[in-house]
Structures are given as C-alpha cells and as structure tokens.
Design a protein around this motif. Sequence first.
Motif, short mmCIF file in Angstrom:
data_model
loop_
_atom_site.label_atom_id
_atom_site.label_comp_id
_atom_site.label_asym_id
_atom_site.label_seq_id
_atom_site.Cartn_x
_atom_site.Cartn_y
_atom_site.Cartn_z
N ASP A 179 16.23 34.26 -6.62
CA ASP A 179 14.92 34.29 -7.26
C ASP A 179 14.92 35.47 -8.26
OD1 ASP A 179 12.31 34.92 -7.90
OD2 ASP A 179 11.52 34.47 -5.90
N LYS A 180 14.77 35.17 -9.54
CA LYS A 180 14.91 36.22 -10.56
C LYS A 180 13.84 37.31 -10.42
CE LYS A 180 15.25 33.46 -14.20
NZ LYS A 180 15.23 33.30 -15.66
N GLN A 181 12.63 36.92 -10.00
CA GLN A 181 11.56 37.91 -9.80
C GLN A 181 11.96 38.92 -8.71
OE1 GLN A 181 8.50 38.38 -11.39
NE2 GLN A 181 7.96 40.07 -10.02
N GLN A 182 12.55 38.40 -7.65
CA GLN A 182 12.98 39.30 -6.55
C GLN A 182 14.07 40.26 -7.02
OE1 GLN A 182 14.37 37.31 -3.01
NE2 GLN A 182 12.34 36.49 -2.61
N VAL A 183 14.99 39.73 -7.80
CA VAL A 183 16.08 40.58 -8.32
C VAL A 183 15.48 41.67 -9.22
CG1 VAL A 183 18.23 40.60 -9.65
CG2 VAL A 183 17.71 38.65 -8.17
N LEU A 184 14.54 41.25 -10.05
CA LEU A 184 13.87 42.18 -10.97
C LEU A 184 13.17 43.30 -10.20
CD1 LEU A 184 13.44 42.18 -14.07
CD2 LEU A 184 11.24 41.10 -13.66
N GLU A 185 12.55 42.96 -9.11
CA GLU A 185 11.82 43.95 -8.31
C GLU A 185 12.77 45.00 -7.74
OE1 GLU A 185 9.20 41.89 -5.57
OE2 GLU A 185 8.13 41.03 -7.28
N VAL A 186 13.88 44.56 -7.22
CA VAL A 186 14.86 45.52 -6.68
C VAL A 186 15.40 46.39 -7.82
CG1 VAL A 186 17.08 45.76 -5.49
CG2 VAL A 186 15.45 44.00 -4.74
N LEU A 187 15.71 45.74 -8.92
CA LEU A 187 16.28 46.49 -10.06
C LEU A 187 15.33 47.58 -10.57
CD1 LEU A 187 18.08 44.62 -12.98
CD2 LEU A 187 17.49 47.01 -13.00
N PHE A 188 14.06 47.21 -10.74
CA PHE A 188 13.10 48.20 -11.24
C PHE A 188 12.88 49.32 -10.24
CE2 PHE A 188 10.95 47.35 -15.32
CZ PHE A 188 11.75 46.32 -15.74
N SER A 189 12.90 49.00 -8.97
CA SER A 189 12.66 50.07 -8.02
C SER A 189 13.87 51.02 -7.98
CB SER A 189 12.24 49.46 -6.67
OG SER A 189 13.13 49.73 -5.68
N GLU A 190 15.09 50.49 -8.10
CA GLU A 190 16.27 51.37 -8.17
C GLU A 190 16.26 52.20 -9.45
OE1 GLU A 190 18.10 52.03 -5.81
OE2 GLU A 190 18.04 50.33 -4.46
N LEU A 191 15.87 51.55 -10.54
CA LEU A 191 15.85 52.24 -11.83
C LEU A 191 14.83 53.36 -11.82
CD1 LEU A 191 17.23 52.13 -14.51
CD2 LEU A 191 15.66 50.36 -15.25
N GLU A 192 13.68 53.09 -11.26
CA GLU A 192 12.64 54.13 -11.22
C GLU A 192 13.10 55.32 -10.35
OE1 GLU A 192 8.20 53.46 -11.34
OE2 GLU A 192 8.51 53.87 -9.22
N ARG A 193 13.73 54.99 -9.22
CA ARG A 193 14.22 56.06 -8.34
C ARG A 193 15.22 56.95 -9.10
NH1 ARG A 193 15.87 53.07 -3.32
NH2 ARG A 193 13.68 52.54 -3.32
N LEU A 194 16.16 56.31 -9.80
CA LEU A 194 17.18 57.07 -10.52
C LEU A 194 16.59 57.84 -11.70
CD1 LEU A 194 19.89 54.35 -10.13
CD2 LEU A 194 20.37 56.77 -9.75
N TYR A 195 15.64 57.23 -12.37
CA TYR A 195 15.01 57.89 -13.53
C TYR A 195 14.24 59.15 -13.08
CZ TYR A 195 12.36 58.24 -17.93
OH TYR A 195 11.80 58.67 -19.11
N LEU A 196 13.53 59.03 -11.97
CA LEU A 196 12.79 60.18 -11.46
C LEU A 196 13.75 61.26 -10.98
CD1 LEU A 196 9.88 58.38 -9.55
CD2 LEU A 196 9.75 59.65 -11.71
N SER A 197 14.87 60.84 -10.43
CA SER A 197 15.88 61.79 -9.97
C SER A 197 16.49 62.54 -11.17
CB SER A 197 16.91 60.97 -9.18
OG SER A 197 18.07 61.61 -8.98
N LEU A 198 16.71 61.82 -12.27
CA LEU A 198 17.20 62.47 -13.49
C LEU A 198 16.16 63.45 -14.03
CD1 LEU A 198 19.35 62.69 -15.75
CD2 LEU A 198 18.24 60.75 -16.87
N ARG A 199 14.91 63.03 -14.02
CA ARG A 199 13.83 63.88 -14.53
C ARG A 199 13.71 65.16 -13.70
NH1 ARG A 199 8.22 60.96 -15.76
NH2 ARG A 199 7.53 61.67 -13.73
N LYS A 200 14.02 65.05 -12.44
CA LYS A 200 13.96 66.20 -11.52
C LYS A 200 15.17 67.13 -11.70
CE LYS A 200 14.00 64.84 -7.01
NZ LYS A 200 15.06 65.37 -6.20
N GLY A 201 16.21 66.66 -12.38
CA GLY A 201 17.38 67.51 -12.64
C GLY A 201 18.55 67.27 -11.71
N ASP A 202 18.56 66.10 -11.05
CA ASP A 202 19.67 65.79 -10.12
C ASP A 202 20.93 65.29 -10.85
OD1 ASP A 202 18.10 66.33 -7.96
OD2 ASP A 202 17.58 64.23 -7.55
N GLU A 203 21.31 65.99 -11.91
CA GLU A 203 22.39 65.46 -12.74
C GLU A 203 23.71 65.33 -11.98
OE1 GLU A 203 22.32 68.06 -16.08
OE2 GLU A 203 20.35 67.31 -16.69
N SER A 204 24.02 66.36 -11.17
CA SER A 204 25.33 66.31 -10.50
C SER A 204 25.38 65.19 -9.47
CB SER A 204 25.68 67.65 -9.88
OG SER A 204 24.66 68.02 -9.01
#
Length: 253
Positions: free
Chosen positions: A169-194
């Motif tokens: 189901d493409k909607q379900q895949v999209l939901e997982v993808l966006f939640s992973e992307l948001e988690r990683l984006y916030l982690s980058l914003r916080k400075g978790d580069e390493s």
Amino acid sequence: MYKILANTLFLGKEIIYLPTCHSTNDVASGLVSNSATMEGTFVITDDQTKGKGQRGNTWLSQKDKNLMFSLILRPVFLDPMKQFYLNMISSLAVMRTVQHFLPNEMVRVKWPNDVLVGTKKVAGILIENSLSSAGVSSSVFGIGLNVNQTDFQGLTATSMAERAKVEFDKQQVLEVLFSELERLYLSLRKGDESIIKEEYLRNLYGYGAPVKLYSEYEFDGQIIKIDDSGLIQIKEGTRLHTFDFKQVRFILS
Ligand code: BTN
C-alpha cells in the motif's frame, strides 16, 4: 490520492497531488521561492512524464505503481559545506523504510544517494538545493521509490513488490518514509552529524569491501572516506582517488 500524514510533526502536512505531471521536482522548485510555502509541503504524482534523475538522466517509472514525490525543506541551519548530510539523511530514510517492509533483505545505500536491495536499485533521489550566505535556504528532495512495478525491461532495478512477491500500500510506505525522514532531519538539526555519518558508512555499498567501479577504466576499489561535501575517496590497490558525483560510477552486478 494520498492522505495528509498523521504520524509526523511537520513533514507531509500539506500535499499537492497531481494525477499527472512532468516532474514533481520542477513543480516543487516553482513553489519553494514563495515564502508562504510551508516547510514539509510535498508534491506527489502517480504519472510522471519527464522524471528527472541524477547527472541529467531521466527517471522512468510505470504509471500508478511507484512513489514519486518532491518534498520542500528549509534547512537554513545547515552550513552549505555540509550539504551532503541532506543526501545522507534522505537515502537513510528510504533505506530504513525499505528495510522495514523487507526485513529479510540486504538493503544498502549507494553513494551518493541511491538505495539498493541486494545489488539492484530500488530508489533514486534527486536533491536540488538553494544556498544563501546564512545556510541552505531551501532544498527539494525528489524521491522515486519502486514499490509495485515488476517489469524493468532489462534495467538493473528492482522494487519492493518484486522482492516480496506481494504488492504494498503506497500510503503506508509513504507514512513510514516520512516518519523516518522527519526523525533524521530533526537529528541533523540537533547536530547529530557523526551519528548520521556513521549509519551512512555502515550501510554503504563498497565501504569495507571492494566493488567494481568505472572512471575512465574499470577497476576494483574500496571506499575509504566520504567528506562532508560528498567527495568520495576510493582506494585502488595502493592508489587513492578522490571523485565528485559525476566522475565515477559503480558497476552493479
Ligand atoms: C536518480 O537516481 O537518478 C534520481 C531519481 C529521482 C527521481 C525522482 S521521482 C520524483 C522526483 N521528480 C523527479 O523528476 N525526479 C525525482
């Protein structure tokens, strides 16, 4: 049609759904200069007629089968010298998503930002950044993820459905993808580069084991390092090469 994503804080709250369009990246790039366009807005289609790939290539995707979208971000906190972190987080988000649905497969990232299942490409990402003196003023993440297509006409590509032998189901895949992307984006914003770089390298095709590459000639090489701007250092025997995006390609078997 797609639904607004409920499992994220700020990504995917505004959807622009176009049943057909030339390239979602072009549509998103047209919207990004308007400051009223919220960060996290995305443009998605089921039929992309002139999909753009990396290095000026075209991106082909069967109508209705796959995810094709472009997400607008405003990573002003990011030093332009570290733009490659955007490539890392986008490919890691897609990798984690594919791994979530295909837990028994080997899912890896391929420099700069492809995602492989085994040695076949399952997703490609085209990132288009606008820079200002303050940082990366905007970024369009164009993501093409092969979900349900099973006929690739000789290309070394695959899809989640081809591997799993079931449709997703493409909607379900999209939901997982966006939640992973948001988690990683916030982690980058916080400075978790390493932490981000470590996960990227740990899952990188050709890191720690030799693979076939082509740059003027074919050779076996091993990735030694990726710097913050995305340059790759490859060891061929005793020689060290440094390449940028257009100078080397991996030969997938
Ligand atoms: C590549 O691997 O060459 C990158 C492919 C990126 C394809 C996606 S599909 C959605 C978005 N719109 C485009 O025109 N390209 C990206």
